[in-house]
Design a protein around this motif. Structure first.
Motif, mmCIF file in Angstrom:
data_model
loop_
_atom_site.group_PDB
_atom_site.id
_atom_site.type_symbol
_atom_site.label_atom_id
_atom_site.label_comp_id
_atom_site.label_asym_id
_atom_site.label_seq_id
_atom_site.Cartn_x
_atom_site.Cartn_y
_atom_site.Cartn_z
ATOM 1 N N GLN A 1 -6.361 39.334 -35.927
ATOM 2 C CA GLN A 1 -6.852 39.037 -37.273
ATOM 3 C C GLN A 1 -5.698 38.515 -38.160
ATOM 4 O OE1 GLN A 1 -11.086 40.804 -37.728
ATOM 5 N NE2 GLN A 1 -9.677 42.395 -38.428
ATOM 6 N N GLN A 2 -5.778 38.719 -39.487
ATOM 7 C CA GLN A 2 -4.813 38.043 -40.355
ATOM 8 C C GLN A 2 -3.486 38.786 -40.419
ATOM 9 O OE1 GLN A 2 -4.841 35.753 -44.539
ATOM 10 N NE2 GLN A 2 -4.581 37.927 -44.681
ATOM 11 N N THR A 3 -2.642 38.505 -39.454
ATOM 12 C CA THR A 3 -1.285 39.031 -39.438
ATOM 13 C C THR A 3 -0.409 38.207 -40.386
ATOM 14 O OG1 THR A 3 -0.710 37.543 -37.639
ATOM 15 C CG2 THR A 3 -1.535 39.736 -37.023
ATOM 16 N N ALA A 4 0.830 38.626 -40.541
ATOM 17 C CA ALA A 4 1.760 37.871 -41.394
ATOM 18 C C ALA A 4 1.974 36.442 -40.893
ATOM 19 C CB ALA A 4 3.089 38.619 -41.502
ATOM 20 N N PRO A 5 2.158 36.217 -39.575
ATOM 21 C CA PRO A 5 2.292 34.829 -39.124
ATOM 22 C C PRO A 5 1.059 33.975 -39.416
ATOM 23 C CG PRO A 5 3.168 36.306 -37.460
ATOM 24 C CD PRO A 5 2.475 37.167 -38.480
ATOM 25 N N GLY B 1 -12.917 21.098 -42.186
ATOM 26 C CA GLY B 1 -12.415 21.076 -40.816
ATOM 27 C C GLY B 1 -12.197 22.488 -40.325
ATOM 28 N N ALA B 2 -11.748 22.612 -39.096
ATOM 29 C CA ALA B 2 -11.485 23.923 -38.498
ATOM 30 C C ALA B 2 -10.170 23.866 -37.741
ATOM 31 C CB ALA B 2 -12.621 24.336 -37.569
ATOM 32 N N MET B 3 -9.503 25.002 -37.699
ATOM 33 C CA MET B 3 -8.218 25.099 -37.006
ATOM 34 C C MET B 3 -8.088 26.521 -36.485
ATOM 35 S SD MET B 3 -4.476 24.195 -38.618
ATOM 36 C CE MET B 3 -2.950 24.341 -37.701
ATOM 37 N N GLY B 4 -7.424 26.698 -35.358
ATOM 38 C CA GLY B 4 -7.260 28.044 -34.857
ATOM 39 C C GLY B 4 -6.263 28.117 -33.723
ATOM 40 N N VAL B 5 -5.762 29.328 -33.501
ATOM 41 C CA VAL B 5 -4.801 29.585 -32.436
ATOM 42 C C VAL B 5 -5.362 30.650 -31.498
ATOM 43 C CG1 VAL B 5 -2.751 28.918 -33.740
ATOM 44 C CG2 VAL B 5 -3.609 31.252 -33.940
ATOM 45 N N CYS B 6 -5.114 30.479 -30.199
ATOM 46 C CA CYS B 6 -5.545 31.445 -29.194
ATOM 47 C C CYS B 6 -7.077 31.546 -29.211
ATOM 48 C CB CYS B 6 -4.842 32.776 -29.438
ATOM 49 S SG CYS B 6 -4.965 33.945 -28.070
ATOM 50 N N SER C 1 -8.604 21.291 -35.119
ATOM 51 C CA SER C 1 -7.318 21.378 -34.440
ATOM 52 C C SER C 1 -7.326 22.671 -33.624
ATOM 53 C CB SER C 1 -6.180 21.392 -35.467
ATOM 54 O OG SER C 1 -4.936 21.585 -34.836
ATOM 55 N N CYS C 2 -7.387 22.544 -32.315
ATOM 56 C CA CYS C 2 -7.568 23.686 -31.413
ATOM 57 C C CYS C 2 -6.267 23.922 -30.654
ATOM 58 C CB CYS C 2 -8.709 23.409 -30.436
ATOM 59 S SG CYS C 2 -10.243 22.871 -31.237
ATOM 60 N N LEU C 3 -5.575 25.009 -31.001
ATOM 61 C CA LEU C 3 -4.242 25.250 -30.472
ATOM 62 C C LEU C 3 -4.285 26.339 -29.407
ATOM 63 C CD1 LEU C 3 -2.334 25.190 -33.879
ATOM 64 C CD2 LEU C 3 -3.120 23.287 -32.475
ATOM 65 N N MET D 1 3.373 28.814 -31.627
ATOM 66 C CA MET D 1 3.340 28.612 -33.077
ATOM 67 C C MET D 1 3.703 29.875 -33.845
ATOM 68 S SD MET D 1 2.216 25.428 -33.678
ATOM 69 C CE MET D 1 1.512 25.458 -35.331
ATOM 70 N N ARG D 2 3.614 31.025 -33.222
ATOM 71 C CA ARG D 2 3.764 32.304 -33.920
ATOM 72 C C ARG D 2 5.227 32.585 -34.247
ATOM 73 N NH1 ARG D 2 2.510 37.204 -30.370
ATOM 74 N NH2 ARG D 2 0.391 36.372 -30.319
ATOM 75 N N ASP D 3 5.540 32.674 -35.538
ATOM 76 C CA ASP D 3 6.936 32.852 -35.959
ATOM 77 C C ASP D 3 7.328 34.318 -35.999
ATOM 78 O OD1 ASP D 3 5.520 33.666 -38.174
ATOM 79 O OD2 ASP D 3 6.572 32.372 -39.590
ATOM 80 N N GLU D 4 6.877 35.070 -35.051
ATOM 81 C CA GLU D 4 7.244 36.469 -34.906
ATOM 82 C C GLU D 4 7.335 36.758 -33.414
ATOM 83 O OE1 GLU D 4 5.183 40.727 -36.007
ATOM 84 O OE2 GLU D 4 5.310 39.231 -37.591
ATOM 85 N N GLY D 5 8.492 37.134 -32.944
ATOM 86 C CA GLY D 5 8.709 37.293 -31.513
ATOM 87 C C GLY D 5 9.369 36.042 -30.964
ATOM 88 N N LEU D 6 10.677 36.058 -30.846
ATOM 89 C CA LEU D 6 11.420 34.839 -30.524
ATOM 90 C C LEU D 6 11.348 34.446 -29.066
ATOM 91 C CD1 LEU D 6 14.581 35.351 -32.767
ATOM 92 C CD2 LEU D 6 12.456 34.150 -33.280
ATOM 93 N N ASP D 7 10.674 35.248 -28.235
ATOM 94 C CA ASP D 7 10.578 34.895 -26.827
ATOM 95 C C ASP D 7 9.601 33.749 -26.588
ATOM 96 O OD1 ASP D 7 8.560 36.630 -27.666
ATOM 97 O OD2 ASP D 7 8.176 37.356 -25.639
ATOM 98 N N ARG D 8 8.742 33.447 -27.562
ATOM 99 C CA ARG D 8 7.762 32.362 -27.405
ATOM 100 C C ARG D 8 7.867 31.289 -28.481
ATOM 101 N NH1 ARG D 8 2.033 35.513 -26.287
ATOM 102 N NH2 ARG D 8 2.729 36.928 -24.638
ATOM 103 N N TYR D 9 8.286 31.672 -29.654
ATOM 104 C CA TYR D 9 8.254 30.787 -30.822
ATOM 105 C C TYR D 9 9.156 29.578 -30.639
ATOM 106 C CZ TYR D 9 8.758 29.464 -35.783
ATOM 107 O OH TYR D 9 8.801 28.797 -36.989
ATOM 108 N N ASP D 10 8.586 28.390 -30.884
ATOM 109 C CA ASP D 10 9.339 27.145 -30.831
ATOM 110 C C ASP D 10 9.230 26.485 -32.207
ATOM 111 O OD1 ASP D 10 10.218 24.479 -30.484
ATOM 112 O OD2 ASP D 10 9.650 24.495 -28.366
#
Length: 247
Positions: free
Chosen positions: A41-45, A120-125, A144-146, A217-226
């Motif tokens: 749901q609506q996390t900080a990222p 429009g619509a946009m989403g992650v995961c 935009s479907c990420l 895209m998630r700016d929390e957890g540097l193992d994935r964030y680009d």
């Protein structure tokens, strides 16, 4: 643009849905984006992503995607407990309930003086899946479907038995599909399946694959964030919506 935030509790056919609104502070009418979150749901990222898009001149709505299954205001953690609960919610809510959520938000936006009515619509995961699904709504002009999960596997529950993949031909809006090639949730064969289905269905879409992990895209957890890639995808999304929603 400087933005402002608020929330509204919308009455959907399946219950009250808290929906967070991010929009330009300057008076005027703006096109809108429904931004579907991850299972958490609506996390900080997610809030920061919504703010980024709103700052480019959009009204952005972030619904609590599993509002029927959690107390209002629930945010799940990026940990095993949160992941387990979010995945359980994902498999408990039928796709048709997401469809009625989308229609409720469309109806709300069309009644707001600060919105042009172009949406429009946009989403992650899972939110990428919901954005894909939202494009079946005749009022959604682009999505935009990420790194959209669960489209290829057809595993999400449906009351009608018609999963999103089988309903691709019903998509009316233009799609932008963005993937990470190192995403284990949507492997090569899954992406190929979706890609060919879009072609066979005659949907208007663009397709991008990057050397990136799931949730890049998630700016929390540097193992994935680009960060550089995230900035590029934000720009691509803004361009998509400026072209399709700004009249």
């Amino acid at each position: 643009m400087i933005i402002q935030t608020e929330f509204v509790d919308l009455k959907t056919p399946t219950g009250e849905m808290r929906t967070y609104i991010y929009r330009p502070k300057e008076a005027g009418q703006y096109p809108a984006i429904i931004y579907y979150s991850e299972i958490f749901q609506q996390t900080a990222p997610i809030a920061r992503s919504a703010a980024i898009m709103a700052g480019h001149g959009f009204v952005v709505l972030v619904p609590e995607v599993f509002h029927e299954l959690n107390p209002i205001g629930t945010v799940l953690g990026y940990d095993d407990e949160g992941k387990d609960k979010g995945n359980a919610d994902k498999f408990a809510k039928p796709l048709e309930a997401h469809d009625s959520d989308t229609q409720t938000m469309v109806d709300f936006l069309q009644q707001q003086s600060y919105c042009t009515g172009h949406i429009g619509a946009m989403g992650v995961c899972i939110g990428g899946h919901l954005a894909y699904r939202a494009a079946m709504n005749e009022n959604i002009k682009a999505a935009s479907c990420l790194y959209a999960t669960d489209i290829h596997s057809s595993t999400l529950p449906s009351q009608s038995g018609a999963d999103s993949l089988s309903r691709t031909k019903d998509i009316k809006g233009e799609l932008m599909m963005v993937w990470g090639k190192q995403d284990p949730h949507v492997p090569d064969e899954g992406r190929f399946k979706i890609h060919h289905n879009l072609i066979d269905s005659g949907v208007k879409f663009t397709w991008f694959e990057f050397n990136a992990a799931h949730a890049f895209m998630r700016d929390e957890g540097l193992d994935r964030y680009d960060p550089a890639l995230a900035m590029q995808v934000y720009r691509m999304s803004v361009d998509l919506f400026k072209r399709t929603l700004v009249v």
